[in-house]
Design a protein around this motif. Structure first.
Motif, mmCIF file in Angstrom:
data_model
loop_
_atom_site.group_PDB
_atom_site.id
_atom_site.type_symbol
_atom_site.label_atom_id
_atom_site.label_comp_id
_atom_site.label_asym_id
_atom_site.label_seq_id
_atom_site.Cartn_x
_atom_site.Cartn_y
_atom_site.Cartn_z
ATOM 1 N N ALA A 21 0.831 -1.190 0.000
ATOM 2 C CA ALA A 21 0.000 0.000 0.000
ATOM 3 C C ALA A 21 0.874 1.251 0.000
ATOM 4 O O ALA A 21 2.053 1.213 0.347
ATOM 5 C CB ALA A 21 -0.915 0.002 1.236
ATOM 6 N N SER A 22 0.294 2.354 -0.423
ATOM 7 C CA SER A 22 1.046 3.603 -0.484
ATOM 8 C C SER A 22 1.548 3.979 0.904
ATOM 9 O O SER A 22 0.865 3.770 1.910
ATOM 10 C CB SER A 22 0.140 4.713 -1.031
ATOM 11 N N PRO A 23 2.777 4.536 1.003
ATOM 12 C CA PRO A 23 3.327 4.896 2.320
ATOM 13 C C PRO A 23 2.565 6.066 2.915
ATOM 14 O O PRO A 23 1.855 6.791 2.202
ATOM 15 C CB PRO A 23 4.776 5.270 1.985
ATOM 16 N N PRO A 24 2.728 6.288 4.210
ATOM 17 C CA PRO A 24 2.086 7.448 4.832
ATOM 18 C C PRO A 24 2.546 8.756 4.195
ATOM 19 O O PRO A 24 3.612 8.832 3.572
ATOM 20 C CB PRO A 24 2.516 7.349 6.307
ATOM 21 N N ALA A 25 1.740 9.766 4.381
ATOM 22 C CA ALA A 25 2.052 11.071 3.780
ATOM 23 C C ALA A 25 3.381 11.618 4.288
ATOM 24 O O ALA A 25 4.121 12.270 3.531
ATOM 25 C CB ALA A 25 0.921 12.053 4.072
#
Length: 436
Positions: A21-25
């Motif tokens: 999943a996309s990493p945290p902002a």
């Protein structure tokens, strides 16, 4: 050829997959900041990039390729092949850039590649990416004559960050396995509870069948036998009392027959719920199917509620000498099966209690349709003397009102039962309200 390529690709993907999943902002912001720092500092570091020399041109090319690959790597929602390809390009270009511009922050690209590969890729794939980064750095560094300390120190940094990434990957995998095990335990616990509930439903169905159904059948047989014996008496010997007794027996037979029918419906509902669970249906679908079956078992349909309540009042009126009034307020409309069943059972239980505890006293049954609710109100006068209670006053389990409250709660409504003070013992009131 295609099979060989596919086999090699599967070999690269050996090992458990880490959530991609996309990493945290915050992590994405740090990556963007690192790229900006590299772009802002490499052009001013010695040797400077430019078209005047082959060294400068090589720095420009390596920086451009690294930037493009970095941007692709930053793109959220990347699939696994895209991420591997971006890291592979960054490894070659970033490692070469670190060797060409050894005294600039260009080494940050190689560090990001090796650490990310260790976290996101399987061990063989991440090791290959790290080896590619080190190889590109050494080739470029040796070609331009980088210092010996740099040639030894940067590879050590790449290997250390790769090891950190592998450790992080192992931690993430353990966390995912623990979460999966916990979810599996939750599902197993839910399935166990569902199985226990279905087993209890089956046990209750057996008890109802073995006790109540058999008892009602025996009562019905004896009542029919008594009716036959009374009917066989000569006409001249039949008095008014005998005729009245035969009428009572006929009504008792009808009540018994109806009770047996409702008992069969209840057993069928319980058995259907158990069969659904045993067939392997999910807990949610089994519960909903059983609930629907229970709601419809022995219950009046939504469009027949008024007629069924009126018929119920007529039966209780004919079975005794009490005055039973039934009135409807509002415009009747269809209601849900569960609400209709709850309303019917509330009136039935209230009339039975009135007959048991205050025989002969008047009873009023009201059915009200409002804009947002269905209401059932049963009010009966209480016997002025406790000794006036009927012979059935002490029969039953004493949980009738408790069961009604539970039914009302399951239907989303409320039920209240209280005594209204007044002359001659006052009144007893049962009020059911179900939002519709």
């Amino acid at each position: 050829m295609l099979r060989s390529v596919a086999a090699r690709w599967e070999a690269i993907r050996l090992g458990p997959a880490v959530d991609s999943a996309s990493p945290p902002a915050s992590i994405a912001a740090v990556r963007v900041l690192v790229l900006l720092i590299v772009l802002a500092t490499v052009p001013f570091a010695a040797p400077r990039p430019g078209l005047a020399s082959a060294h400068g041109i090589a720095i420009i090319a390596a920086l451009a390729v690294s930037t493009i690959a970095w941007l692709v790597w930053l793109r959220p929602g990347n699939r696994y092949p895209v991420m591997v390809a971006a890291l592979a390009v960054m490894a070659a270009a970033g490692g070469a850039l670190a060797g060409l511009s050894a005294f600039s922050p260009a080494v940050a690209i190689g560090c990001a590649v090796t650490s990310s590969a260790g976290v996101r890729l399987s061990s063989p794939a991440s090791l290959a990416i790290t080896a590619e980064t080190i190889g590109a750095f050494l080739i470029a560094g040796l070609a331009v004559g980088a210092p010996l300390g740099t040639l030894a120190g940067y590879p050590a940094a790449f290997v250390g960050l790769w090891a950190f990434g592998v450790t992080r990957r192992a931690y993430v995998l353990r966390a995912q396995e623990a979460e999966a095990a916990l979810e599996q335990a939750r599902r197993a616990h839910a399935a166990e509870n569902q199985a226990a509930a279905l087993a209890e439903r089956a046990r209750i169905a057996r008890e109802i069948h073995d006790v109540l159904a058999h008892s009602l059948a025996a009562v019905s047989v004896n009542l029919q036998a008594a009716e036959g014996l009374l009917g066989s008496l000569p006409e001249e010997s039949r008095g008014s009392e005998v005729v009245k007794a035969m009428e009572c027996i006929e009504r008792a037979v009808a009540f018994t027959r109806d009770g047996m029918t409702e008992t069969r419906h209840a057993i069928l509902a319980l058995r259907e719920g158990s069969d659904v669970g045993e067939a392997g249906a999910s807990g949610a679908s089994g519960a909903s199917g059983a609930s629907a079956a229970a709601a419809t078992a022995g219950a009046p349909g939504p469009t027949r509620l008024v007629a069924e309540l009126r018929k119920l009042a007529d039966e209780y009126r004919a079975a005794g000498d009490a005055v039973i009034d039934f009135d409807v307020t509002g415009t009747p409309r269809p209601v849900g099966a569960e609400a209709a069943l709850t309303a019917y059972r509330t009136a039935q239980e209230s009339l039975t209690n009135a007959r048991k505890h205050a025989p002969g006293e008047p009873v009023r049954v009201g059915l009200t349709f409002t804009a947002d609710a269905l209401e059932v109100l049963v009010v009966n006068a209480l016997a002025p003397d406790s000794e006036a209670a009927g012979p059935l006053a002490r029969s039953g389990s004493g949980y009738g009102l408790t069961g009604l409250r539970e039914r009302a709660a399951l239907a989303g409504g409320t039920l209240t039962a209280d005594r209204i003070p007044g002359p001659d013992g006052g009144q007893w009131r049962v009020c059911l309200r179900i939002p519709v």
